[in-house]
Design a protein around this motif. Structure first.
Motif, PDB file in Angstrom:
ATOM      1  N   GLY A   1      62.638  80.017  89.227  1.00 47.95           N
ATOM      2  CA  GLY A   1      62.413  79.953  90.675  1.00 47.95           C
ATOM      3  C   GLY A   1      60.972  80.211  91.085  1.00 47.95           C
TER       4      GLY A   1
ATOM      5  N   LEU B   1      68.190  75.769  87.539  1.00 44.44           N
ATOM      6  CA  LEU B   1      66.968  76.362  88.089  1.00 44.44           C
ATOM      7  C   LEU B   1      65.827  76.219  87.090  1.00 44.44           C
ATOM      8  CD1 LEU B   1      65.733  78.009  90.459  1.00 44.44           C
ATOM      9  CD2 LEU B   1      66.386  80.071  89.173  1.00 44.44           C
TER      10      LEU B   1
ATOM     11  N   ASP C   1      61.365  77.515  93.616  1.00 41.50           N
ATOM     12  CA  ASP C   1      62.818  77.323  93.741  1.00 41.50           C
ATOM     13  C   ASP C   1      63.210  75.879  93.447  1.00 41.50           C
ATOM     14  OD1 ASP C   1      63.460  79.985  94.444  1.00 41.50           O
ATOM     15  OD2 ASP C   1      62.709  79.591  96.465  1.00 41.50           O
TER      16      ASP C   1
END
Length: 145
Positions: A116, A112, A84
């Motif tokens: 993740g 991101l 994450d």
């Protein structure tokens, strides 16, 4: 002309040298994080264990500048799985397609990394983007396991 150094060559060399020097300083002099956890020389995992490097690369054929980004888990402990991973990225966008499972903007100032998924110690991910300017990219949060 062969043997002639251009200002662009000098700027690239200076940028690369400064990035390497900054990384060395981070590794040698990093102190405890603000949350009280240990640094990368200890056993505790934190966002300080993710390094983000970027620098200019050859422009697109239409002249748009491109940049290569490398994101690395620099934790020295073999048990530092970091997932994450979110970067502060402003209104990040690119004229060059980036695989969204590698890097994508979720919303303003939140991008991101690696969909993740965890990055193990020593693992790195890289991508290139094209824009008229280089985006500042900083680790904003991670999950350690």
């Amino acid at each position: 002309m062969r043997g002639v150094t251009t200002n662009l060559d000098n700027e690239k060399l200076l940028t690369t040298t400064l990035l390497a020097f900054a990384f060395l300083l981070l590794v040698l002099f990093e102190e405890d994080d603000e949350d009280g956890s240990m640094n990368r020389m200890g056993e505790t995992c934190s966002k300080a264990n993710i390094d983000v490097f970027q620098g200019p690369t050859a422009p697109l054929p239409n002249g748009i500048p491109t940049y290569t980004v490398q994101i690395e888990n620099v934790c020295l402990s073999g048990s530092c799985l970091i997932s994450d991973i979110h970067l502060s990225c402003g209104w990040f966008s690119s004229a060059r397609l980036i695989n969204p499972s590698v890097f994508r903007r979720i919303c303003y100032d939140d991008c991101l990394v690696n969909n993740g998924e965890p990055m193990s110690p020593g693992q790195s991910i890289s991508f290139q983007y094209a824009n008229s300017f280089q985006y500042p990219l900083y680790v904003s949060s991670v999950t350690c396991s």
